[in-house]
Design a protein around this motif. Structure first.
Motif, mmCIF file in Angstrom:
data_model
loop_
_atom_site.group_PDB
_atom_site.id
_atom_site.type_symbol
_atom_site.label_atom_id
_atom_site.label_comp_id
_atom_site.label_asym_id
_atom_site.label_seq_id
_atom_site.Cartn_x
_atom_site.Cartn_y
_atom_site.Cartn_z
ATOM 1 N N GLU A 121 0.832 -1.203 0.000
ATOM 2 C CA GLU A 121 0.000 0.000 0.000
ATOM 3 C C GLU A 121 0.868 1.255 0.000
ATOM 4 O O GLU A 121 0.530 2.258 -0.641
ATOM 5 C CB GLU A 121 -0.924 -0.019 1.215
ATOM 6 C CG GLU A 121 -1.960 -1.131 1.159
ATOM 7 C CD GLU A 121 -2.863 -1.147 2.377
ATOM 8 O OE1 GLU A 121 -2.639 -0.321 3.284
ATOM 9 O OE2 GLU A 121 -3.786 -1.985 2.430
ATOM 10 N N ARG A 122 1.999 1.212 0.715
ATOM 11 C CA ARG A 122 2.897 2.363 0.729
ATOM 12 C C ARG A 122 3.482 2.610 -0.654
ATOM 13 O O ARG A 122 3.645 3.758 -1.078
ATOM 14 C CB ARG A 122 4.011 2.157 1.762
ATOM 15 C CG ARG A 122 3.615 2.535 3.180
ATOM 16 C CD ARG A 122 4.807 2.484 4.117
ATOM 17 N NE ARG A 122 5.188 1.115 4.429
ATOM 18 C CZ ARG A 122 4.646 0.409 5.402
ATOM 19 N NH1 ARG A 122 3.703 0.932 6.164
ATOM 20 N NH2 ARG A 122 5.055 -0.826 5.636
ATOM 21 N N THR A 123 3.808 1.541 -1.368
ATOM 22 C CA THR A 123 4.365 1.684 -2.714
ATOM 23 C C THR A 123 3.362 2.351 -3.649
ATOM 24 O O THR A 123 3.705 3.262 -4.415
ATOM 25 C CB THR A 123 4.760 0.306 -3.270
ATOM 26 O OG1 THR A 123 5.778 -0.257 -2.444
ATOM 27 C CG2 THR A 123 5.281 0.419 -4.693
ATOM 28 N N ILE A 124 2.113 1.907 -3.592
ATOM 29 C CA ILE A 124 1.072 2.494 -4.444
ATOM 30 C C ILE A 124 0.874 3.972 -4.114
ATOM 31 O O ILE A 124 0.864 4.828 -5.001
ATOM 32 C CB ILE A 124 -0.252 1.715 -4.282
ATOM 33 C CG1 ILE A 124 -0.109 0.289 -4.819
ATOM 34 C CG2 ILE A 124 -1.396 2.439 -4.986
ATOM 35 C CD1 ILE A 124 -1.300 -0.608 -4.533
ATOM 36 N N ALA A 125 0.724 4.285 -2.830
ATOM 37 C CA ALA A 125 0.488 5.669 -2.421
ATOM 38 C C ALA A 125 1.671 6.561 -2.741
ATOM 39 O O ALA A 125 1.507 7.714 -3.169
ATOM 40 C CB ALA A 125 0.182 5.722 -0.917
#
Length: 288
Positions: A121-125
């Motif tokens: 999720e951190r990568t996407i955001a």
């Protein structure tokens, strides 16, 4: 002689980010206008190795990352010969070595990315919020990369949960809640190729998953078109406009719709087209 092109991405990312000065080895050159540094490997006769019956001097390079370095999540790199005639990559991509990090409470309070549940999720955001050049093309390629990484076990996340996260991301994109184009212009043929790559990646992922994960993968297909010859679509639209003496004038409704059609056609373009044809047949009567 080998050279190392290296970057130190932040946790949860593999994107190139210039190494902090205190992490750069000796003999490092900062590449102008980029995000990488370049370092020479060193020869050492005392470290010879035997290959095919001959002794070959082993070239070496040391990178030191102090314990407690919270803002480095890995090492991204490629190798090349000093004469620039050969490049050494991981298949067609970069080599990547993850570095386990533990974020302190002070960093968690200061970093909004720490509120996400996992590195996926951190990568996407991080890509959606912090990437300067960002379009549908970039998103499609990144989504394809992440799906493959999930299947390869790069993210320590349950596969069904990971596929659900990716579906939500693509659903937000398809419903136009995310940026489609930021600081970058994409040619239609390149966008359609990225779209086709993502569609094929999703199809392959469907065959490699089961149960709940497979259902989330199937739903992803509703968020992405199948791809195609984007350049031909653009050219055919222009032919229609020219035959009917419709000018390519920036700011007009037709020009904006034309740009959307060849960049990312969606199902709602069908009723839009039907309504426009009814408008023309009724000689401009908006109640038609």
């Amino acid at each position: 002689m080998l050279l190392l092109d290296v970057a130190f991405p932040s946790p949860g990312s593999r994107d190139w980010r210039r190494a902090p000065e205190d992490l750069r080895p000796d003999n490092t050159t900062v590449l102008e206008g980029g995000t990488a540094c370049e370092t020479d490997f060193q020869d050492g006769a005392e470290r010879d190795m035997e290959a095919a019956g001959a002794k070959v001097p082993l070239q070496s390079l040391s990178l030191t990352i102090p314990a407690g370095q919270l803002d480095v999540g890995g090492i991204t790199f490629v190798l090349r010969s000093a004469d620039q005639t050969r490049w050494y990559r991981d298949a067609n991509g970069n080599f990547f070595i993850p570095i386990p990090t533990k974020r302190g409470e002070d960093m968690e309070a200061a970093d909004p990315m720490s509120s996400f549940r996992n590195d996926l999720e951190r990568t996407i955001a991080d890509n959606e919020c912090n990437t300067h050049h960002w379009t549908l093309m970039h998103r499609y390629h990144k989504a394809a990369d992440i799906i493959n990484e999930v299947l390869d076990g790069f993210f320590e996340v349950d596969t069904a949960e990971a596929m659900a996260d990716i579906y939500v991301w693509l659903r937000y994109s398809a419903s136009r809640q995310l940026t489609w184009q930021r600081n970058y212009n994409t040619q239609p043929r390149i966008l359609s190729a990225a779209q086709e790559r993502l569609t094929n990646t999703i199809a392959k992922a469907h065959s490699k998953t089961t149960g709940e994960a497979q259902e989330w993968v199937r739903l992803m297909l509703s968020c992405v078109g199948r791809g195609g010859d984007g350049q031909r679509i653009r050219d055919e639209i222009l032919h229609i406009m020219h035959r009917n003496h419709i000018p390519e004038k920036k700011g007009t409704w037709m020009e904006e719709w034309h740009q959307k059609l060849h960049n990312n056609t969606t199902p709602d373009d069908v009723p839009i087209c039907s309504a426009y044809l009814a408008f023309l047949e009724a000689d401009g009567d908006r109640g038609a």
